[in-house]
Design an enzyme around this catalytic site. Structure first.
Site, PDB file in Angstrom:
ATOM      1  N   SER A   1      -0.032   4.642  -9.784  1.00  0.00           N
ATOM      2  CA  SER A   1      -1.170   4.603 -10.709  1.00  0.00           C
ATOM      3  C   SER A   1      -1.864   5.950 -10.879  1.00  0.00           C
ATOM      4  O   SER A   1      -2.539   6.177 -11.885  1.00  0.00           O
ATOM      5  CB  SER A   1      -2.189   3.562 -10.245  1.00  0.00           C
ATOM      6  OG  SER A   1      -2.593   3.818  -8.909  1.00  0.00           O
TER       7      SER A   1
ATOM      8  N   ASP B   1       1.834   2.792  -0.121  1.00  0.00           N
ATOM      9  CA  ASP B   1       2.422   2.371   1.159  1.00  0.00           C
ATOM     10  C   ASP B   1       1.335   2.312   2.230  1.00  0.00           C
ATOM     11  O   ASP B   1       1.307   1.389   3.060  1.00  0.00           O
ATOM     12  CB  ASP B   1       3.515   3.353   1.593  1.00  0.00           C
ATOM     13  CG  ASP B   1       4.684   3.412   0.630  1.00  0.00           C
ATOM     14  OD1 ASP B   1       4.439   3.455  -0.582  1.00  0.00           O
ATOM     15  OD2 ASP B   1       5.827   3.413   1.087  1.00  0.00           O
TER      16      ASP B   1
ATOM     17  N   HIS C   1      -9.481   5.439  -8.397  1.00  0.00           N
ATOM     18  CA  HIS C   1      -8.645   6.313  -9.217  1.00  0.00           C
ATOM     19  C   HIS C   1      -9.473   7.446  -9.830  1.00  0.00           C
ATOM     20  O   HIS C   1     -10.700   7.389  -9.850  1.00  0.00           O
ATOM     21  CB  HIS C   1      -7.954   5.499 -10.314  1.00  0.00           C
ATOM     22  CG  HIS C   1      -6.983   4.492  -9.775  1.00  0.00           C
ATOM     23  ND1 HIS C   1      -7.307   3.161  -9.611  1.00  0.00           N
ATOM     24  CD2 HIS C   1      -5.703   4.630  -9.332  1.00  0.00           C
ATOM     25  CE1 HIS C   1      -6.272   2.515  -9.099  1.00  0.00           C
ATOM     26  NE2 HIS C   1      -5.288   3.382  -8.917  1.00  0.00           N
TER      27      HIS C   1
END
Length: 420
Positions: A88, A204, A341
């Site tokens: 993303s 992850d 983000h």
């Protein structure tokens, strides 16, 4: 407008179905919002259309006299094709959204490593910097997409990153990129120099506590290695930037007393949910450091270096601290409404850090300690106007071979003199 787009997207994507993980996490986050909060606009997080950056010029912006055959002599203007793989952060999800409802929009055209919106003066991306040197660059992302909806290459360019992907998805992205480059009309697969940027691994870490085997550092390195070997074996004339992952624990500070930050918990629960100084948080911090260390061990070598191909670890994010205001608090204008983000402002700093690293040698690459001060772009050095690609390990082995050759020659000469 953003709310209408999301409503339409949810009809097609069955947003409430948990099988669509990213959408399920998003819905989990926004269900705590009031209608007023969902539609509240944040103009300070968006880029006005009238905004312009100053012109960026370098003494030498010309291509090589002829197309270089060696990966060590590729100038910025020699790059014909740009591509990106990742998650993303590379799809630029929510990067120019005005409301929380706009977070699922992927603003690929302003993505730090490949966005192709307008020109450098409109938005600083790696692609828009390179377009100053080669205006005919292929592959920069021209448009927006919505997460989960099928998108055409006319919208994505060669940005094949997928929101929510983990490193085990990277070989699949790599295969799609190789096949796309092979069949793309107007691209000379054998002759054109290609620049690929990969940033993968943060998801992850975000998912580590859910399955410590699947999201282990061993698997991270395994799938990264597999992907890089595919590229090296199949793609000629390519330089691959692998960007070092962030130290993610500082993102816990990116919070405001607004419902928006509840999305942060949805997207990265393994990082956000543990209490301070807990064993769970300490383990995650150590795993993050191990990801960085093992990536260095993999790439500070000559394993992925040959005549027309190189993988370069770009370390500028290794110690990066989030941008802060003079009072020490996080500057929220760099972060989207989900507090996780980056907005365009954040993407531009990533683009500048990556560009600068490309023109700095291994061992002399800038590592950003804080994004509080804007990064200043550098020009390619006059005495070395090429992207730095030769690893120190290759120099060492070359020097060793040269030394052995000299020693062998000396021994032969002594034997010949003795015989005489």
């Amino acid at each position: 407008m953003e709310g209408l787009l999301m409503a339409v997207a949810c009809v097609f994507l069955s947003c409430s179905v948990k099988g669509n993980d990213w959408w399920w996490e998003y819905e989990e986050g926004i269900r705590h919002y009031s209608k007023e909060a969902l539609n509240k606009e944040f103009p300070e997080k968006t880029r006005p259309i009238s905004f312009k950056h100053p012109v960026f010029q370098c003494p030498d912006m010309t291509p090589s006299p002829s197309v270089p055959s060696s990966v060590e002599f590729v100038k910025a203007a020699d790059i014909k094709v740009i591509a990106a793989l990742g998650d993303s952060l590379t799809t630029a999800i929510g990067a120019n959204a005005t409301t929380v409802l706009g977070i699922p929009i992927e603003f690929r055209h302003v993505s730090w490593s490949i966005g192709g919106y307008g020109t450098f003066q409109d938005v600083i991306t790696l692609a828009n910097i390179i377009k100053l040197f080669n205006p005919n660059l292929l592959g920069a992302s021209p448009g927006k997409t919505i997460h989960g909806m099928q998108a055409h290459i006319s919208e994505t360019g060669f940005n094949l990153a997928v929101t929510g992907h983990n490193t085990f998805n990277l070989p699949g992205q790599t295969r799609e990129l190789i096949d796309t480059l092979r069949r793309y009309e107007g691209l000379n697969f054998e002759e054109d120099w290609k620049l690929l940027t990969i940033l993968m691994g943060m998801n992850d870490i975000c998912d580590y506590c859910k399955d410590k085997t699947m999201f282990s550092v061993d698997n991270f390195i395994h799938y990264m290695t597999l992907s890089l070997e595919m590229l090296m074996n199949e793609v000629p004339r390519m330089i691959v930037n692998v960007v070092q992952i962030l130290p993610m624990h500082t993102l816990r500070e990116v919070q405001k007393p607004t419902p928006g930050c509840l999305l942060q918990r949805s997207f990265c629960s393994c990082l956000i949910e543990p209490v301070s100084r807990s064993p769970e948080l300490q383990e995650l911090v150590e795993v993050n450091l191990e990801f960085q260390k093992r990536l260095e061990e993999l790439l500070y070598s000559d394993r992925f270096f040959r005549e027309d191909f190189a993988v370069v670890l770009q370390p500028f994010l290794k110690h990066a601290d989030p941008p802060r205001l003079p009072n020490g608090r996080i500057d929220m204008n760099f972060f989207t409404h989900d507090c996780f983000h980056f907005t365009i402002k954040g993407h531009e700093e990533l683009a500048k850090g990556l560009w600068n690293n490309m023109f700095q040698p291994e061992g002399g690459k800038m590592i950003v300690s804080s994004f509080s001060e804007p990064i200043s772009l550098i020009c390619p050095p006059v005495d070395h106007p090429y992207i730095f690609t030769r690893p120190v390990a290759a120099k060492s082995s070359q020097h060793l071979l040269h030394s052995k050759a000299k020693t062998l020659a000396a021994i032969i000469l002594l034997l010949l003199l003795h015989v005489a």
